[in-house]
Design a protein around this motif. Structure first.
Motif, PDB file in Angstrom:
ATOM      1  N   LEU A  86       0.800  -1.356  -0.003  1.00 54.43           N
ATOM      2  CA  LEU A  86       0.346   0.047   0.331  1.00 54.43           C
ATOM      3  C   LEU A  86       0.709   1.371   0.156  1.00 54.43           C
ATOM      4  O   LEU A  86       0.742   2.195  -1.070  1.00 54.43           O
ATOM      5  CB  LEU A  86      -0.838  -0.405   1.208  1.00 54.43           C
ATOM      6  CG  LEU A  86      -2.077   1.134   1.014  1.00 54.43           C
ATOM      7  CD1 LEU A  86      -3.091   0.548  -0.099  1.00 54.43           C
ATOM      8  CD2 LEU A  86      -3.058   0.534   1.934  1.00 54.43           C
ATOM      9  N   ARG A  87       1.861   1.324   1.162  1.00 54.74           N
ATOM     10  CA  ARG A  87       2.577   2.455   1.060  1.00 54.74           C
ATOM     11  C   ARG A  87       3.088   2.721  -0.496  1.00 54.74           C
ATOM     12  O   ARG A  87       3.445   4.139  -1.111  1.00 54.74           O
ATOM     13  CB  ARG A  87       2.935   2.560   2.265  1.00 54.74           C
ATOM     14  CG  ARG A  87       2.914   2.927   3.809  1.00 54.74           C
ATOM     15  CD  ARG A  87       3.727   2.199   4.673  1.00 54.74           C
ATOM     16  NE  ARG A  87       2.681   3.132   5.814  1.00 54.74           N
ATOM     17  CZ  ARG A  87       1.901   2.082   6.444  1.00 54.74           C
ATOM     18  NH1 ARG A  87       1.899   1.525   6.382  1.00 54.74           N
ATOM     19  NH2 ARG A  87       1.370   2.551   7.211  1.00 54.74           N
ATOM     20  N   ARG A  88       4.045   2.098  -0.465  1.00 54.34           N
ATOM     21  CA  ARG A  88       4.730   2.017  -2.222  1.00 54.34           C
ATOM     22  C   ARG A  88       3.881   2.106  -3.703  1.00 54.34           C
ATOM     23  O   ARG A  88       3.955   3.033  -3.982  1.00 54.34           O
ATOM     24  CB  ARG A  88       5.290   0.532  -2.461  1.00 54.34           C
ATOM     25  CG  ARG A  88       6.418   0.493  -1.996  1.00 54.34           C
ATOM     26  CD  ARG A  88       7.389  -0.853  -2.257  1.00 54.34           C
ATOM     27  NE  ARG A  88       7.430  -1.076  -3.583  1.00 54.34           N
ATOM     28  CZ  ARG A  88       7.660  -2.168  -4.323  1.00 54.34           C
ATOM     29  NH1 ARG A  88       7.586  -3.040  -3.732  1.00 54.34           N
ATOM     30  NH2 ARG A  88       7.308  -2.157  -5.531  1.00 54.34           N
ATOM     31  N   GLU A  89       2.562   1.921  -3.144  1.00 55.10           N
ATOM     32  CA  GLU A  89       1.468   2.423  -4.543  1.00 55.10           C
ATOM     33  C   GLU A  89       1.084   3.441  -4.203  1.00 55.10           C
ATOM     34  O   GLU A  89       0.930   4.517  -4.606  1.00 55.10           O
ATOM     35  CB  GLU A  89       0.391   1.427  -4.382  1.00 55.10           C
ATOM     36  CG  GLU A  89      -0.620   1.334  -4.786  1.00 55.10           C
ATOM     37  CD  GLU A  89      -0.245   1.310  -6.818  1.00 55.10           C
ATOM     38  OE1 GLU A  89      -0.787   1.586  -7.359  1.00 55.10           O
ATOM     39  OE2 GLU A  89       0.579   0.873  -7.152  1.00 55.10           O
ATOM     40  N   LEU A  90       1.198   4.390  -3.213  1.00 54.78           N
ATOM     41  CA  LEU A  90       0.712   5.607  -2.544  1.00 54.78           C
ATOM     42  C   LEU A  90       1.541   6.782  -3.191  1.00 54.78           C
ATOM     43  O   LEU A  90       1.313   7.025  -3.858  1.00 54.78           O
ATOM     44  CB  LEU A  90       0.504   5.705  -1.586  1.00 54.78           C
ATOM     45  CG  LEU A  90      -0.131   7.287  -0.697  1.00 54.78           C
ATOM     46  CD1 LEU A  90      -0.830   7.599  -1.906  1.00 54.78           C
ATOM     47  CD2 LEU A  90       0.419   7.356   0.462  1.00 54.78           C
ATOM     48  N   MET A  91       2.613   6.222  -3.075  1.00 56.51           N
ATOM     49  CA  MET A  91       4.167   6.803  -3.323  1.00 56.51           C
ATOM     50  C   MET A  91       4.079   6.770  -4.895  1.00 56.51           C
ATOM     51  O   MET A  91       4.042   8.141  -5.508  1.00 56.51           O
ATOM     52  CB  MET A  91       5.233   6.848  -2.760  1.00 56.51           C
ATOM     53  CG  MET A  91       5.693   6.505  -1.933  1.00 56.51           C
ATOM     54  SD  MET A  91       6.425   8.015  -1.131  1.00 56.51           S
ATOM     55  CE  MET A  91       6.392   8.887  -1.534  1.00 56.51           C
TER      56      MET A  91
END
Length: 156
Positions: free
Chosen positions: A5-10
């Motif tokens: 999720l955090r990588r996708e947000l970035m």
């Protein structure tokens, strides 16, 4: 495979930022300016009388890059450089009446862009996004300050 999720947000932040910058650049060009020039004029409207060094720092631009932008704006009669009474080597920056009129006109373009890209987004989602972006900006600022090399004045 699904990205964490955090990588996708970035990824989404970077891609959205790129697309939005490109779109704003296109819209600015329709009004005879660039996104960068628009940014300089908007900043000067809020803080007329800044010197070039302060403006470069606030806009996170290299002084030479800002000088080129200012040269173009001055040649278009959108800004003027006035000698700084406190420092003969420096100039204070001011919008001309033509520059003020252009940046005022561009306010409606900014409103149009916001409506076009955010028109279907609920207020609650916008507020949540603003809070999230603020947290990301603060974390990034803190990390950048932690990683910044010590200035020569702070060296042992």
């Amino acid at each position: 495979m699904k990205r964490p999720l955090r990588r996708e947000l970035m990824f989404q932040l970077v891609e959205t930022s790129r697309l939005l910058r490109t779109y704003v650049e296109q819209r600015a060009r329709q009004h005879g300016t660039t996104r960068a020039q628009w940014g300089v004029m908007s900043r000067l409207r809020r803080q007329e009388g800044l010197n070039q060094a302060a403006l470069a720092e606030q806009m996170d631009l290299q002084p030479i890059s800002l000088a080129r932008l200012l040269d173009r704006l001055q040649s278009q009669n959108l800004i003027e450089r006035r000698e700084d009474p406190a420092d003969r080597r420096a100039y204070r920056l001011f919008l001309t009446p033509e520059g003020r009129a252009l940046v005022d006109d561009l306010d409606s373009v900014r409103t149009e862009i916001a409506q076009e890209v955010l028109g279907g987004v609920e207020e609650a989602a916008i507020l949540s996004a603003l809070e999230t972006l603020s947290a990301i900006r603060e974390q990034t600022r803190t990390r950048s300050e932690d990683k910044a090399p010590a200035s020569a004045g702070n060296a042992a």
